[in-house]
Design a protein around this motif. Sequence first.
Motif, mmCIF file in Angstrom:
data_model
loop_
_atom_site.group_PDB
_atom_site.id
_atom_site.type_symbol
_atom_site.label_atom_id
_atom_site.label_comp_id
_atom_site.label_asym_id
_atom_site.label_seq_id
_atom_site.Cartn_x
_atom_site.Cartn_y
_atom_site.Cartn_z
ATOM 1 N N SER A 72 0.824 -1.216 0.000
ATOM 2 C CA SER A 72 0.000 0.000 0.000
ATOM 3 C C SER A 72 0.854 1.261 0.000
ATOM 4 N N LYS A 73 2.037 1.181 0.542
ATOM 5 C CA LYS A 73 2.958 2.330 0.573
ATOM 6 C C LYS A 73 3.438 2.694 -0.838
ATOM 7 N N VAL A 75 1.889 1.805 -3.930
ATOM 8 C CA VAL A 75 0.906 1.908 -5.010
ATOM 9 C C VAL A 75 0.471 3.367 -5.176
ATOM 10 N N GLU A 77 -1.602 6.722 -6.452
ATOM 11 C CA GLU A 77 -3.028 7.029 -6.554
ATOM 12 C C GLU A 77 -3.518 6.765 -7.974
#
Length: 180
Positions: A72-73, A75, A77
């Motif tokens: 998640s860090k 990827v 926007e």
Amino acid sequence: MAQIKEILEIENHRADDCKTIYLFAEGLFYRAYEWRAWLCCRYVNEFKVTRREQKNETGSVVFIGFPIASLSKFVPEGVSIEQEEKRVILHLPAGNNYIDLEDTDVARASFSNWKNSIPMSSTTPKSTLRHELKNMTDGETPKRMSDIMFSIMAFPIEQKTPMECMFFLADLKQNIVRMM
């Protein structure tokens, strides 16, 4: 975990898919290979890239990796994520940041130049590493704790791989046990 041969087949089979990144789960890490590694470095994050010769194959392979927990860090926007059993697929969105991917020939040339600019990583067999580390203390078991401390201070940790550091630490532990 997919084998490198399978991964490279996926890379070659989907070569025209310029906006999809395949991340393969390998232990606690995700890895991207070849074209997808280039996409990751260019559009996701500036990862450390490794280039190695392929065994029993011609040429080399490049790849990047990062901890699974950090997905998640990294990827950006607007990137959609598709989870599968042993891999994650990132779909880059259409837009200005990815405009150069529309021209496949230009993107392929850019990838090729990038890959060729990455120096080949050298891998040393484990037996050679153990021999080198034992030679640091002249192959003898230390007679006092100051000998162990000296070998720690003399070990160039910033120039060694994690595997070399692990072997060094294992040898230190064995030497301390022998002393006690």
